[in-house]
Design an enzyme around this catalytic site. Structure first.
Site, short mmCIF file in Angstrom:
data_model
loop_
_atom_site.label_atom_id
_atom_site.label_comp_id
_atom_site.label_asym_id
_atom_site.label_seq_id
_atom_site.Cartn_x
_atom_site.Cartn_y
_atom_site.Cartn_z
N ALA A 154 0.69 -1.17 0.04
CA ALA A 154 0.13 -0.22 -0.03
C ALA A 154 0.89 1.22 0.14
O ALA A 154 0.34 2.32 -0.49
CB ALA A 154 -0.69 -0.08 1.31
N ARG A 209 4.67 3.04 -4.94
CA ARG A 209 4.43 3.87 -5.94
C ARG A 209 3.09 3.37 -6.59
O ARG A 209 1.94 4.33 -6.71
CB ARG A 209 5.43 3.99 -7.05
N ALA A 266 -1.44 -9.42 -15.37
CA ALA A 266 -0.76 -8.77 -16.52
C ALA A 266 0.54 -7.80 -16.29
O ALA A 266 0.42 -7.14 -15.22
CB ALA A 266 -1.82 -7.92 -17.36
N GLY A 267 1.23 -8.15 -17.04
CA GLY A 267 2.57 -7.22 -17.05
C GLY A 267 2.21 -5.56 -17.04
O GLY A 267 3.12 -4.83 -16.82
N HIS A 320 12.30 3.02 -18.11
CA HIS A 320 11.55 3.03 -16.99
C HIS A 320 12.44 3.93 -16.07
O HIS A 320 13.90 3.80 -16.04
CB HIS A 320 11.30 1.69 -16.20
N LYS A 334 13.29 0.85 -10.85
CA LYS A 334 12.80 -0.31 -11.30
C LYS A 334 14.00 -1.50 -11.23
O LYS A 334 14.92 -1.33 -11.71
CB LYS A 334 12.38 -0.34 -12.84
N1 LIG Z 1 1.32 -4.69 -14.12
C1 LIG Z 1 1.17 -3.21 -14.39
O1 LIG Z 1 0.22 -2.69 -14.88
C2 LIG Z 1 2.28 -2.68 -13.52
C3 LIG Z 1 3.09 -3.27 -12.75
N2 LIG Z 1 4.08 -2.52 -12.01
C4 LIG Z 1 4.93 -3.68 -11.29
O2 LIG Z 1 4.48 -3.54 -9.89
C5 LIG Z 1 5.54 -3.77 -8.87
C6 LIG Z 1 5.64 -2.85 -7.90
O3 LIG Z 1 5.95 -1.36 -8.57
P1 LIG Z 1 6.25 -0.09 -7.70
O4 LIG Z 1 4.85 0.08 -7.12
O5 LIG Z 1 6.92 0.80 -8.69
O6 LIG Z 1 7.32 -0.75 -6.48
P2 LIG Z 1 7.34 0.12 -5.04
O7 LIG Z 1 8.72 -0.52 -4.49
O8 LIG Z 1 7.29 1.42 -5.01
O9 LIG Z 1 6.15 -0.71 -4.26
C7 LIG Z 1 6.14 -2.05 -3.75
C8 LIG Z 1 5.57 -2.14 -2.57
O10 LIG Z 1 5.42 -3.57 -2.01
C9 LIG Z 1 5.64 -3.60 -0.76
N3 LIG Z 1 6.13 -5.06 -0.31
C10 LIG Z 1 7.05 -5.86 -0.56
N4 LIG Z 1 7.03 -7.04 -0.21
C11 LIG Z 1 5.93 -6.88 0.26
C12 LIG Z 1 5.22 -7.92 1.39
N5 LIG Z 1 5.82 -9.08 1.42
N6 LIG Z 1 4.18 -7.54 1.93
C13 LIG Z 1 3.74 -6.60 1.86
N7 LIG Z 1 4.18 -5.44 1.10
C14 LIG Z 1 5.25 -5.58 0.60
C15 LIG Z 1 6.97 -2.70 -0.72
O11 LIG Z 1 7.21 -2.38 0.85
C16 LIG Z 1 6.45 -1.59 -1.37
O12 LIG Z 1 5.94 -0.48 -0.47
C17 LIG Z 1 6.73 -3.96 -9.85
O13 LIG Z 1 6.85 -5.36 -10.18
C18 LIG Z 1 6.38 -3.15 -11.06
O14 LIG Z 1 7.06 -3.85 -12.18
C19 LIG Z 1 4.28 -1.37 -11.79
C20 LIG Z 1 3.39 -0.57 -12.68
C21 LIG Z 1 2.32 -0.87 -13.61
O1 LIG Z 2 7.88 -0.91 -12.36
C1 LIG Z 2 7.08 -0.05 -13.29
O2 LIG Z 2 7.17 1.09 -13.10
C2 LIG Z 2 6.58 -0.50 -14.46
N1 LIG Z 2 6.24 -1.94 -14.26
C3 LIG Z 2 5.57 -2.70 -15.55
C4 LIG Z 2 6.38 -3.38 -16.31
O3 LIG Z 2 7.29 -4.13 -15.73
O4 LIG Z 2 6.12 -3.32 -17.77
C5 LIG Z 2 4.59 -1.83 -16.04
C6 LIG Z 2 4.91 -0.22 -16.55
O5 LIG Z 2 5.58 -0.17 -17.31
C7 LIG Z 2 5.51 0.29 -15.11
#
Ligand SMILES: NC(=O)C1=CN([C@@H]2O[C@H](COP(=O)(O)OP(=O)(O)OC[C@H]3O[C@@H](n4cnc5c(N)ncnc54)[C@H](O)[C@@H]3O)[C@@H](O)[C@H]2O)C=CC1
Ligand SMILES: O=C(O)C1=N[C@H](C(=O)O)C[C@H](O)C1
Length: 265
Positions: free
Chosen positions: A8, A11, A121-122, A154, A158
């Protein structure tokens, strides 16, 4: 629908809370963070830059999963695999945006999907999922004299490369060409690599600054080049996609669904 945000304070976690709070028919029912996080005990609304929502962020996943209809999970691969087992036990919807899974992780998610309704979904944005459909169509239409390269950029935080989106786009290109991505993908080039092999699908990743996410699929042929591009400037596009996926998945039988299923693409 009572939905909790996993990760929560992250980002995406903050963007997910904002998207849930503004969506009719959804309730922000909980927030989870990792043990030791400074966000524990804080109000999830305040952490996301909203008015207080009266929901403190917890590290107790077991209790959280017991009282809700679904979770939005953008955390880390190891955590997501554990959450999938909990979602399967609780028989709730698990929307997975996390990227960077190993083959072993993916096998565990497949197993969990026998009992949980998972949407994974990625990239959860409408634009990228449409771009994936277009990529398959262009790859199918063009001959092998067109080389396919996928380029992404990115932000500096990341962790995984290629991005989940790049892998989705690579998979779409491979499907369009009726080949297996694993046999065609080239992830690194360094030194004397020799000429490019016909049919390869290349990946390149740039990292820096605060770039939200940019992807380009390049079809480079003799005398011409076609490029499909997507530029994300606001994480709200992923968050709104995730909320839409949760609402769509409610009441669906257990299984592993994609954003293409949700969007009917
Ligand atoms: N599929 C999509 O549309 C998108 C996917 N992503 C993916 O989402 C993931 C997170 O990205 P961000 O938010 O930028 O990273 P971030 O590092 O800002 O946030 C991840 C959060 O998860 C928490 N976390 C980690 N392990 C945990 C656990 N065991 N229990 C509870 N919380 C835990 C962390 O403390 C952190 O606050 C990445 O894998 C990214 O590639 C990001 C944007 C879009
Ligand atoms: O980590 C990110 O920020 C993002 N992750 C996803 C990915 O791995 O493609 C989606 C988005 O591009 C942002």
């Amino acid at each position: 629908m009572r939905i909790a945000v996993l990760g929560a304070a992250g980002r995406m976690g903050q963007a997910l809370t904002r998207a849930l709070a503004e969506t009719p028919g959804c309730e922000v029912a909980g927030g989870l963070e990792t043990k030791g996080s400074p966000a524990l005990g804080k109000d999830i609304g305040e952490v996301a830059g909203l008015e207080p929502l009266g929901v403190p962020i917890t590290d107790d996943a077991l209790s959280l999963f017991a009282g809700i209809d679904g979770v939005l999970d953008f955390t880390l691969p190891k955590a997501t695999v554990e959450f999938a087992a909990l979602a399967a036990q609780a028989r709730i919807v698990h929307v997975i945006g996390t990227t960077g899974f190993s083959d072993d992780d993916l096998a565990k998610l497949d197993a969990a999907a026998r009992h949980a309704t998972i949407v994974k979904a990625g990239n959860m944005s409408m634009g990228v999922n449409l771009m994936a459909a277009l990529t398959a169509r262009v790859a199918e239409t063009l001959g092998p004299e067109f080389d396919i390269e996928i380029l992404e950029m990115h932000h500096r935080h990341k962790r995984d490369a290629p991005s989940g989106t790049s892998l989705m786009l690579g998979d779409a290109a491979a499907k369009g060409r009726s080949v297996a991505l694993a046999e065609k993908s080239v992830r690194t080039r360094d030194g004397d690599t020799g000429p490019r092999r016909e049919g390869d699908i290349g990946f390149a990743a740039l990292r820096g600054g605060d770039v939200v996410g940019e992807h380009r699929v390049i079809f480079a042929g003799p005398g011409e080049r076609i490029e499909l591009a997507h530029i994300a400037s606001d994480r709200g596009i992923f968050a709104r996609g995730a909320v839409r996926a949760a609402l769509w998945a409610r009441g669906k039988p257990p299984g592993l669904y994609s954003m293409a299923d949700v969007l009917g693409l």
